[in-house]
Design a protein around this motif. Structure first.
Motif, PDB file in Angstrom:
ATOM      1  N   LYS A  49      29.411  52.633  32.967  1.00 22.27           N
ATOM      2  CA  LYS A  49      28.492  53.600  32.385  1.00 22.27           C
ATOM      3  C   LYS A  49      27.741  54.395  33.449  1.00 22.27           C
ATOM      4  CE  LYS A  49      29.285  52.777  28.047  1.00 22.27           C
ATOM      5  NZ  LYS A  49      29.854  53.810  27.159  1.00 22.27           N
ATOM      6  N   VAL A  50      27.445  53.780  34.583  1.00 25.39           N
ATOM      7  CA  VAL A  50      26.821  54.537  35.670  1.00 25.39           C
ATOM      8  C   VAL A  50      27.784  55.609  36.163  1.00 25.39           C
ATOM      9  CG1 VAL A  50      25.947  54.424  38.038  1.00 25.39           C
ATOM     10  CG2 VAL A  50      25.281  52.674  36.391  1.00 25.39           C
ATOM     11  N   ARG A  51      29.030  55.248  36.304  1.00 25.18           N
ATOM     12  CA  ARG A  51      30.052  56.217  36.691  1.00 25.18           C
ATOM     13  C   ARG A  51      30.162  57.335  35.652  1.00 25.18           C
ATOM     14  NH1 ARG A  51      33.951  58.870  40.014  1.00 25.18           N
ATOM     15  NH2 ARG A  51      35.944  58.919  38.938  1.00 25.18           N
ATOM     16  N   ALA A  52      30.221  56.970  34.373  1.00 23.04           N
ATOM     17  CA  ALA A  52      30.362  57.958  33.309  1.00 23.04           C
ATOM     18  C   ALA A  52      29.160  58.901  33.262  1.00 23.04           C
ATOM     19  CB  ALA A  52      30.547  57.267  31.961  1.00 23.04           C
ATOM     20  N   ALA A  53      27.965  58.374  33.511  1.00 16.27           N
ATOM     21  CA  ALA A  53      26.776  59.226  33.515  1.00 16.27           C
ATOM     22  C   ALA A  53      26.904  60.337  34.549  1.00 16.27           C
ATOM     23  CB  ALA A  53      25.530  58.389  33.778  1.00 16.27           C
ATOM     24  N   GLY A  54      27.406  59.978  35.724  1.00 16.26           N
ATOM     25  CA  GLY A  54      27.580  60.985  36.761  1.00 16.26           C
ATOM     26  C   GLY A  54      28.614  62.035  36.408  1.00 16.26           C
ATOM     27  N   LEU A  55      29.596  61.638  35.616  1.00 13.23           N
ATOM     28  CA  LEU A  55      30.679  62.560  35.281  1.00 13.23           C
ATOM     29  C   LEU A  55      30.241  63.682  34.354  1.00 13.23           C
ATOM     30  CD1 LEU A  55      33.611  60.013  34.885  1.00 13.23           C
ATOM     31  CD2 LEU A  55      33.290  61.662  36.738  1.00 13.23           C
ATOM     32  N   TRP A  56      29.060  63.545  33.716  1.00 12.72           N
ATOM     33  CA  TRP A  56      28.548  64.693  32.955  1.00 12.72           C
ATOM     34  C   TRP A  56      27.246  65.240  33.526  1.00 12.72           C
ATOM     35  CZ3 TRP A  56      23.970  65.026  30.116  1.00 12.72           C
ATOM     36  CH2 TRP A  56      23.291  63.823  29.876  1.00 12.72           C
ATOM     37  N   GLU A  57      26.432  64.388  34.138  1.00 13.39           N
ATOM     38  CA  GLU A  57      25.165  64.876  34.666  1.00 13.39           C
ATOM     39  C   GLU A  57      25.346  65.654  35.972  1.00 13.39           C
ATOM     40  OE1 GLU A  57      22.079  61.929  34.751  1.00 13.39           O
ATOM     41  OE2 GLU A  57      22.812  61.008  32.907  1.00 13.39           O
ATOM     42  N   TYR A  58      26.295  65.253  36.786  1.00  9.56           N
ATOM     43  CA  TYR A  58      26.595  66.004  38.018  1.00  9.56           C
ATOM     44  C   TYR A  58      27.050  67.426  37.680  1.00  9.56           C
ATOM     45  CZ  TYR A  58      28.985  67.050  42.495  1.00  9.56           C
ATOM     46  OH  TYR A  58      29.422  67.612  43.671  1.00  9.56           O
ATOM     47  N   PRO A  59      28.029  67.610  36.766  1.00  7.75           N
ATOM     48  CA  PRO A  59      28.400  68.980  36.383  1.00  7.75           C
ATOM     49  C   PRO A  59      27.238  69.766  35.782  1.00  7.75           C
ATOM     50  CG  PRO A  59      30.090  67.450  35.674  1.00  7.75           C
ATOM     51  CD  PRO A  59      28.927  66.624  36.152  1.00  7.75           C
ATOM     52  N   LEU A  60      26.385  69.093  34.994  1.00 12.85           N
ATOM     53  CA  LEU A  60      25.234  69.797  34.431  1.00 12.85           C
ATOM     54  C   LEU A  60      24.264  70.223  35.525  1.00 12.85           C
ATOM     55  CD1 LEU A  60      24.128  68.200  31.048  1.00 12.85           C
ATOM     56  CD2 LEU A  60      25.294  70.349  31.494  1.00 12.85           C
ATOM     57  N   GLY A  61      24.149  69.417  36.568  1.00 13.87           N
ATOM     58  CA  GLY A  61      23.326  69.829  37.700  1.00 13.87           C
ATOM     59  C   GLY A  61      23.873  71.092  38.339  1.00 13.87           C
ATOM     60  N   LYS A  62      25.181  71.164  38.476  1.00 14.80           N
ATOM     61  CA  LYS A  62      25.812  72.365  39.030  1.00 14.80           C
ATOM     62  C   LYS A  62      25.549  73.571  38.133  1.00 14.80           C
ATOM     63  CE  LYS A  62      28.361  70.790  42.602  1.00 14.80           C
ATOM     64  NZ  LYS A  62      28.365  71.371  43.967  1.00 14.80           N
ATOM     65  N   ILE A  63      25.658  73.356  36.821  1.00 14.15           N
ATOM     66  CA  ILE A  63      25.399  74.438  35.869  1.00 14.15           C
ATOM     67  C   ILE A  63      23.938  74.874  35.949  1.00 14.15           C
ATOM     68  CG2 ILE A  63      25.283  75.007  33.403  1.00 14.15           C
ATOM     69  CD1 ILE A  63      27.693  73.103  33.023  1.00 14.15           C
TER      70      ILE A  63
END
Length: 240
Positions: A49-63
């Motif tokens: 779940k920590v990995r999965a969190a990064g897989l959407w929050e990292y792209p949102l940070g870029k956005i």
């Protein structure tokens, strides 16, 4: 906030984190004994779940770096990219040591966040960005503390320490935007709707698929877990 955002948060934001707190019918079941201590189902699912969190929050940070209209939202976006890149590095170090398969995609609900915010702009983007991320980080905060206080696996403890610091930082920068509706956020966190487990679970990677890597920014300040060259971190001497 308007009713539309309230509905979005109630129906989407919290359940994306629910899988961390209810991962199975026997969360404390030991699935492996390792040199870093026993690994339970709850431990394994926490790393995923920590990995999965990064897989959407990292792209949102870029956005957010592209769409944010205030300095505070830009700063929060920088913290998302920086923090989740470091957490992702830790997950990718720890997972093979514990024989954990990591996803390459976030859960369907988490992907829904990215879809929603990608379509928004201006003040609406800023507001939804801050509130959705405040809700999700607030939802996971207590769970991290539970993992940290109960796991017997030193690698999972180290990841929980890092996740705790990162999530607290992200909660703080979202609140500093001045856009968080605390009444709605707290209600959403404490009154989660029930959704199918399939919506909350990241899909397994396709066979042979290259591992997705979240690249740290050039000015990264967050650091991954130091595993001491692969040696046990505070190993449990009772476990062989």
């Amino acid at each position: 906030m308007g009713g539309a955002l309230t509905l979005t948060l109630s129906a989407l934001a919290y359940p994306s984190m629910l899988g961390v707190t209810k991962v199975s019918t026997a969360q404390d079941r030991v699935i492996a004994n390792t040199q870093w201590g026993p690994l339970t189902e709850q431990d394994r699912d926490f790393v995923v779940k920590v990995r999965a969190a990064g897989l959407w929050e990292y792209p949102l940070g870029k956005i957010g770096l592209e769409k944010g209209t205030s300095k505070a939202v830009i700063t929060a976006s920088e913290h998302l990219v920086d923090g989740h890149a470091a957490l992702d590095t830790s997950c990718r170090k720890i997972a093979p040591m514990l024989n954990i398969t990591l996803p390459n995609l976030a859960s369907p609900q988490q992907q829904g966040f990215v879809t929603q915010l990608t379509a928004e702009s201006g003040e609406r983007f800023d507001t939804d960005f801050a509130n959705i991320l405040r809700v999700t980080h607030g939802s996971i905060f207590n769970t991290i503390a539970k993992i940290r206080s109960t796991t017997k696996n030193s690698l999972v403890r180290a990841l929980a320490d890092q996740a705790n610091n990162t999530v607290l930082d992200h909660i703080t920068v979202m609140e500093k935007t001045g856009l968080v509706d605390f009444d709605t956020a707290l209600f959403t966190q404490t009154t989660p709707p029930k959704l199918p487990q399939s919506d909350l679970t990241p899909p397994p990677p396709a066979p042979g698929q290259p591992e997705v890597v979240l690249t740290p920014p050039p000015n990264a300040t967050s650091t991954p877990v130091d595993l001491g060259g692969g040696a046990p971190v505070n190993p449990d001497p009772t476990v062989g």
